[in-house]
Design a protein around this motif. Structure first.
Motif, PDB file in Angstrom:
ATOM      1  N   PRO A  10       0.783  -1.252   0.000  1.00 27.69           N
ATOM      2  CA  PRO A  10       0.000   0.000   0.000  1.00 27.69           C
ATOM      3  C   PRO A  10       0.806   1.289   0.000  1.00 27.69           C
ATOM      4  CG  PRO A  10       0.176  -0.845   2.230  1.00 27.69           C
ATOM      5  CD  PRO A  10       0.969  -1.778   1.353  1.00 27.69           C
ATOM      6  N   ALA A  11       2.137   1.232  -0.080  1.00 27.89           N
ATOM      7  CA  ALA A  11       2.939   2.445   0.129  1.00 27.89           C
ATOM      8  C   ALA A  11       2.522   3.586  -0.797  1.00 27.89           C
ATOM      9  CB  ALA A  11       4.419   2.129  -0.056  1.00 27.89           C
ATOM     10  N   LEU A  12       2.383   3.272  -2.095  1.00 28.02           N
ATOM     11  CA  LEU A  12       2.058   4.328  -3.053  1.00 28.02           C
ATOM     12  C   LEU A  12       0.629   4.827  -2.856  1.00 28.02           C
ATOM     13  CD1 LEU A  12       3.562   5.845  -5.243  1.00 28.02           C
ATOM     14  CD2 LEU A  12       2.604   4.281  -6.926  1.00 28.02           C
ATOM     15  N   TRP A  13      -0.279   3.897  -2.506  1.00 28.76           N
ATOM     16  CA  TRP A  13      -1.672   4.320  -2.291  1.00 28.76           C
ATOM     17  C   TRP A  13      -1.736   5.285  -1.111  1.00 28.76           C
ATOM     18  CZ3 TRP A  13      -1.999   2.389  -6.624  1.00 28.76           C
ATOM     19  CH2 TRP A  13      -1.872   1.044  -6.929  1.00 28.76           C
ATOM     20  N   ALA A  14      -0.959   4.989  -0.052  1.00 26.24           N
ATOM     21  CA  ALA A  14      -0.957   5.872   1.124  1.00 26.24           C
ATOM     22  C   ALA A  14      -0.423   7.254   0.752  1.00 26.24           C
ATOM     23  CB  ALA A  14      -0.103   5.255   2.229  1.00 26.24           C
ATOM     24  N   PHE A  15       0.613   7.283  -0.090  1.00 23.35           N
ATOM     25  CA  PHE A  15       1.170   8.565  -0.546  1.00 23.35           C
ATOM     26  C   PHE A  15       0.125   9.343  -1.337  1.00 23.35           C
ATOM     27  CE2 PHE A  15       3.318  10.953  -3.961  1.00 23.35           C
ATOM     28  CZ  PHE A  15       4.093  11.815  -3.198  1.00 23.35           C
ATOM     29  N   GLN A  16      -0.596   8.645  -2.211  1.00 21.17           N
ATOM     30  CA  GLN A  16      -1.613   9.309  -3.031  1.00 21.17           C
ATOM     31  C   GLN A  16      -2.755   9.849  -2.177  1.00 21.17           C
ATOM     32  OE1 GLN A  16      -2.598   6.296  -5.919  1.00 21.17           O
ATOM     33  NE2 GLN A  16      -0.790   6.698  -7.172  1.00 21.17           N
ATOM     34  N   ALA A  17      -3.102   9.106  -1.111  1.00 20.35           N
ATOM     35  CA  ALA A  17      -4.204   9.544  -0.243  1.00 20.35           C
ATOM     36  C   ALA A  17      -3.861  10.840   0.490  1.00 20.35           C
ATOM     37  CB  ALA A  17      -4.528   8.444   0.769  1.00 20.35           C
ATOM     38  N   GLU A  18      -2.559  11.055   0.726  1.00 18.56           N
ATOM     39  CA  GLU A  18      -2.122  12.253   1.453  1.00 18.56           C
ATOM     40  C   GLU A  18      -1.794  13.424   0.518  1.00 18.56           C
ATOM     41  OE1 GLU A  18      -1.814  12.725   4.835  1.00 18.56           O
ATOM     42  OE2 GLU A  18      -2.857  10.814   5.034  1.00 18.56           O
ATOM     43  N   TRP A  19      -1.977  13.220  -0.771  1.00 17.41           N
ATOM     44  CA  TRP A  19      -1.571  14.238  -1.754  1.00 17.41           C
ATOM     45  C   TRP A  19      -2.509  15.444  -1.739  1.00 17.41           C
ATOM     46  CZ3 TRP A  19       2.555  15.313  -4.561  1.00 17.41           C
ATOM     47  CH2 TRP A  19       2.451  16.209  -5.637  1.00 17.41           C
ATOM     48  N   HIS A  20      -1.931  16.643  -1.654  1.00 16.72           N
ATOM     49  CA  HIS A  20      -2.738  17.874  -1.667  1.00 16.72           C
ATOM     50  C   HIS A  20      -2.203  18.866  -2.689  1.00 16.72           C
ATOM     51  CE1 HIS A  20      -4.905  16.419   1.789  1.00 16.72           C
ATOM     52  NE2 HIS A  20      -3.786  16.293   2.481  1.00 16.72           N
ATOM     53  N   GLY A  21      -1.763  18.349  -3.826  1.00 11.31           N
ATOM     54  CA  GLY A  21      -1.271  19.221  -4.884  1.00 11.31           C
ATOM     55  C   GLY A  21       0.210  19.538  -4.727  1.00 11.31           C
ATOM     56  N   VAL A  22       0.784  20.093  -5.808  1.00 12.71           N
ATOM     57  CA  VAL A  22       2.220  20.383  -5.835  1.00 12.71           C
ATOM     58  C   VAL A  22       2.585  21.386  -4.746  1.00 12.71           C
ATOM     59  CG1 VAL A  22       4.100  21.354  -7.228  1.00 12.71           C
ATOM     60  CG2 VAL A  22       2.405  19.853  -8.291  1.00 12.71           C
ATOM     61  N   GLN A  23       1.767  22.436  -4.603  1.00 14.56           N
ATOM     62  CA  GLN A  23       2.050  23.454  -3.590  1.00 14.56           C
ATOM     63  C   GLN A  23       2.028  22.857  -2.191  1.00 14.56           C
ATOM     64  OE1 GLN A  23       2.950  26.659  -4.518  1.00 14.56           O
ATOM     65  NE2 GLN A  23       3.599  26.700  -2.374  1.00 14.56           N
ATOM     66  N   GLY A  24       1.050  21.999  -1.956  1.00 17.52           N
ATOM     67  CA  GLY A  24       0.950  21.329  -0.652  1.00 17.52           C
ATOM     68  C   GLY A  24       2.141  20.422  -0.393  1.00 17.52           C
ATOM     69  N   PHE A  25       2.609  19.761  -1.448  1.00 14.82           N
ATOM     70  CA  PHE A  25       3.759  18.864  -1.309  1.00 14.82           C
ATOM     71  C   PHE A  25       5.018  19.656  -0.952  1.00 14.82           C
ATOM     72  CE2 PHE A  25       7.142  16.107  -3.268  1.00 14.82           C
ATOM     73  CZ  PHE A  25       6.988  15.035  -2.389  1.00 14.82           C
ATOM     74  N   ILE A  26       5.190  20.817  -1.608  1.00 10.69           N
ATOM     75  CA  ILE A  26       6.355  21.667  -1.305  1.00 10.69           C
ATOM     76  C   ILE A  26       6.269  22.170   0.139  1.00 10.69           C
ATOM     77  CG2 ILE A  26       7.505  23.853  -1.854  1.00 10.69           C
ATOM     78  CD1 ILE A  26       6.716  23.424  -4.783  1.00 10.69           C
ATOM     79  N   THR A  27       5.086  22.616   0.536  1.00 12.26           N
ATOM     80  CA  THR A  27       4.900  23.115   1.905  1.00 12.26           C
ATOM     81  C   THR A  27       5.217  22.028   2.922  1.00 12.26           C
ATOM     82  OG1 THR A  27       3.152  24.562   1.085  1.00 12.26           O
ATOM     83  CG2 THR A  27       3.269  24.241   3.473  1.00 12.26           C
ATOM     84  N   HIS A  28       4.685  20.824   2.674  1.00 14.48           N
ATOM     85  CA  HIS A  28       4.945  19.694   3.572  1.00 14.48           C
ATOM     86  C   HIS A  28       6.439  19.374   3.605  1.00 14.48           C
ATOM     87  CE1 HIS A  28       4.544  15.820   5.550  1.00 14.48           C
ATOM     88  NE2 HIS A  28       5.252  15.276   4.571  1.00 14.48           N
ATOM     89  N   GLY A  29       7.075  19.417   2.415  1.00 11.13           N
ATOM     90  CA  GLY A  29       8.502  19.109   2.327  1.00 11.13           C
ATOM     91  C   GLY A  29       9.358  20.084   3.106  1.00 11.13           C
ATOM     92  N   VAL A  30       9.018  21.365   3.019  1.00 10.37           N
ATOM     93  CA  VAL A  30       9.807  22.404   3.704  1.00 10.37           C
ATOM     94  C   VAL A  30       9.681  22.266   5.225  1.00 10.37           C
ATOM     95  CG1 VAL A  30       9.922  24.906   4.099  1.00 10.37           C
ATOM     96  CG2 VAL A  30       9.779  24.020   1.781  1.00 10.37           C
ATOM     97  N   LEU A  31       8.555  21.750   5.680  1.00 12.74           N
ATOM     98  CA  LEU A  31       8.338  21.613   7.123  1.00 12.74           C
ATOM     99  C   LEU A  31       8.831  20.278   7.675  1.00 12.74           C
ATOM    100  CD1 LEU A  31       4.712  23.096   7.310  1.00 12.74           C
ATOM    101  CD2 LEU A  31       6.864  24.231   7.942  1.00 12.74           C
TER     102      LEU A  31
END
Length: 669
Positions: A527-548
């Motif tokens: 399920p690793a990729l499915w879990a990643f997809q479920a948490e996806w909130h767009g490119v901007q959200g991914f960058i914000t999450h990454g920076v934090l």
């Protein structure tokens, strides 16, 4: 032109260039030779782009071009499978290859083997295209072995240098070990499915899941596990995974364009591509996936640590490649095949950029490669510095550069994974972020920042430490460094662009959308990729999450640490090196892999050869059989000589005794 003809054109255009220049390059001259090869690869690049657009529009192809051999019900064909995975690989391979071809004009300008080099790199491109476009295991194996052969020729291109000959032999032998496992895997596939065609094998995959095999009496292995581990051993050789990684740093003995071509987008990623292509088989075996994960995690962290103690600019980037290949392999192990291919693509751009940028610095330094003898190149080479900075930031995973998206995606899917070994893998890939930024910016600060260190007897030191420079020059001489010509800087700029934008353009289609379609298969129990997809909130959200998140701050910490150590307090690293003691010795000796191989495998083979020569050949064959037969004849002759007296009555007496003995024996019966 039909699409099938375009597929052939994409594959064969580099081959035509390689053959023409290989056979007639001396007569054609340098200029005609490089334009023929560049034209072939440019045609292939344009054709690949058209094919990619067609595939993105929903048109795939799986068909045979011709039948190579048929025996009974087994048909061995040459054919193409054109789907999103293939089209992406074609585009990456041809684009990076085209950049390397253009760059080579400037880099190999003074080399006497100029036309031979162009012939080799075009042949390499053809081999790689045949590998990624194949629709069956036979053609895959042909491309697999062809890239291995051409890499052998390229690593040992300067065949008068003993180090180059040693390096290409090492690469060849390490790949033979992997290829032995690979061909065992192909043999198992053929034995249990009766075909080598991908589509037919994958259709039979569910039936394979319940099968077992007994390699020896009393042992019972799950068939998918045996097949996948054998295939992955092939990938370990080609994609330089621990412990078959030893060939890749030594292959830096080849010219720099080869380092970029082999170690960025093509040969070393063949194993990653192959495992992704075999996803329907790997998904059947959790054991194989765990094996892949643990091997990849070990490479991601421990090979990166070796980059910290390297002083040759190309070897720093080479150990970086080993580490990043580990990241890709971890992604494969946790069933995030699309994340592995996404990182393969972004890595191809920024790693080719770093290798070519390192080569540009080497040209300016008159083929000096030791970063301790550079310094301050930033003001002499602004384009090289700017593009290498882009590549370095992408490699370290700083947003919004391409490497951030693919590397952070891998860290996230490993965190969400449940496969055995995922905890160790998560620690390795997170710790690897700090290590990556540390060795990358150590290279950047030492080479491009600080005071110049290249006008104080660099030539003598380089000759003593490294032998001759890349074209036989002895270290730095001939005035201050200057920016490389346009044929070198243009490919750097062209590779810097996707190193910036490829991440945020393709992260969503490749990891969240249906970019790969049916070319990659993931079962629901992974399920690793499915879990990643479920948490996806767009490119901007991914960058914000990454920076934090922790990895980003670890990357910044690595950059800050190198800034302090090498620019603010440059005396400290030397004191730390002395204080590290056994740890530094361990890293400096590359974990003693080479020493062990030299002692156990090379030394063992020599000892076995000496034993067979001294005991088997000299004592048994020569001593016992050859000389022994001669001695037996001598002894027999010496004995018979006493019976050959020449007296008739002796012979008559012997005949009477013989007759008497025969009669006695006859009567006794």
């Amino acid at each position: 032109m039909s699409m099938q003809q375009l597929y052939l054109l994409a594959a064969l255009a580099p081959l035509v260039g390689a053959i023409v220049v290989g056979l007639f390059g001396a007569r054609l001259g340098r200029s005609a030779s490089h334009w023929i090869c560049i034209l072939g690869v440019a045609i292939s690049t344009v054709a690949s782009f058209v094919v990619w657009r067609d595939v993105m529009a929903g048109h795939t192809f799986n068909g045979d071009i011709y039948t190579w051999l048929q025996t009974g019900s087994l048909k061995l064909s040459i054919g193409f499978l054109i789907d999103p995975l293939t089209a992406t690989m074609m585009l990456v391979v041809t684009f990076v290859s085209l950049m390397v071809h253009v760059y080579t004009i400037g880099y190999m300008e003074e080399d006497p083997g100029y036309t031979r080099f162009f012939s080799y790199i075009s042949l390499f491109t053809f081999s790689m295209l045949m590998l990624v476009m194949s629709n069956n295991f036979l053609q895959l194996f042909f491309g697999w072995e062809a890239v291995g052969l051409v890499s052998y020729l390229l690593i040992g291109f300067w065949y008068t240098r003993p180090t180059a000959i040693y390096a290409n032999l090492k690469a060849f032998l390490a790949n033979r070990v992997g290829d032995f496992g690979f061909i065992l895997g192909l043999g198992l596939v053929l034995a249990y499915t009766g075909t080598l065609d991908y589509a037919q094998v994958f259709a039979k995959a569910p039936a394979l899941a319940a099968m077992t095999m007994a390699p020896w009496k009393g042992a019972e292995w799950a068939l998918p596990t045996a097949i996948c581990i054998c295939l992955f051993i092939g990938a370990m050789g080609k994609s330089a995974q621990v412990p078959l990684h030893v060939w890749l740093p030594d292959s830096m003995e080849g010219p720099t364009p080869i380092s970029a071509l082999i170690h960025a987008a093509t040969m070393v990623t063949a194993g990653i591509f192959m495992v992704a292509r075999m996803s329907p088989l790997f998904e059947l075996s959790d054991t194989a996936l765990s094996f892949v994960t643990i091997i990849g995690a070990t490479g991601a962290l421990f090979m990166g640590l070796l980059g910290i103690v390297q002083n040759d600019i190309k070897r720093v980037v080479a150990y970086s490649t080993l580490s990043q290949l580990g990241y890709m392999t971890v992604a494969l192990g946790v069933s995030a095949y699309s994340a592995a291919i996404f990182h393969l693509m972004t890595h191809a751009f920024f790693k080719a950029l770093l290798f070519l940028g390192a080569g540009s610095a080497i040209i300016a330094m008159h083929h000096e490669q030791d970063i301790r003898r550079m310094g301050g190149l930033r003001k002499y080479m602004p384009i090289t510095y700017g593009t290498m900075l882009v590549g370095s930031l992408a490699l370290c995973g700083i947003p919004p550069f391409a490497g951030f998206f693919s590397k952070d995606a891998i860290i996230e899917v490993v965190h969400a994974s449940t496969v055995t070994g995922h905890t160790y893998a998560y620690f390795a890939v997170v710790a690897g972020v700090f290590v990556t930024s540390f060795y990358t910016f150590r290279m950047m600060f030492l080479a491009f920042h600080g005071a110049p260190r290249f006008d104080t007897g660099a030539g003598e030191h380089h000759d003593a430490a490294h032998g001759q420079g890349e074209h036989g020059d002895h270290g730095h001489h001939g005035g201050p460094p200057k920016e490389s010509p346009w044929v070198v800087t243009l490919p750097l700029i062209a590779l810097a662009i996707p190193s910036v934008i490829a991440g945020w353009l393709y992260v969503e289609p490749m990891l969240i959308g249906k970019y790969f379609g049916g070319s990659i298969v993931v079962r629901p129990e992974h399920p690793a990729l499915w879990a990643f997809q479920a948490e996806w909130h767009g490119v901007q959200g991914f960058i914000t999450h990454g920076v934090l998140s922790l990895p980003f701050w670890l990357a910044l910490a690595g950059i800050a640490a190198t800034w302090y150590l090498y620019l603010v307090n440059p005396a400290l690293p030397e004191r730390m090196k002395k204080g590290a003691g056994w740890l530094y010795t361990l890293l400096d000796n590359k974990y003693y892999f080479d020493r062990f191989n030299d002692w156990f495998f090379a030394g063992g083979a020599r000892s076995l050869g000496a034993f067979l020569s001294n005991v088997g050949d000299l004592r048994i064959i020569d001593g016992f059989f050859v000389n022994g037969a001669a001695r037996v004849v001598g002894w027999t002759s010496a004995l018979l000589r006493h019976l050959q007296t020449g007296y008739v009555y002796h012979y008559a007496f012997t005949m009477i005794i013989g007759l008497f003995a025969l009669l006695t024996w006859w009567v006794g019966r």
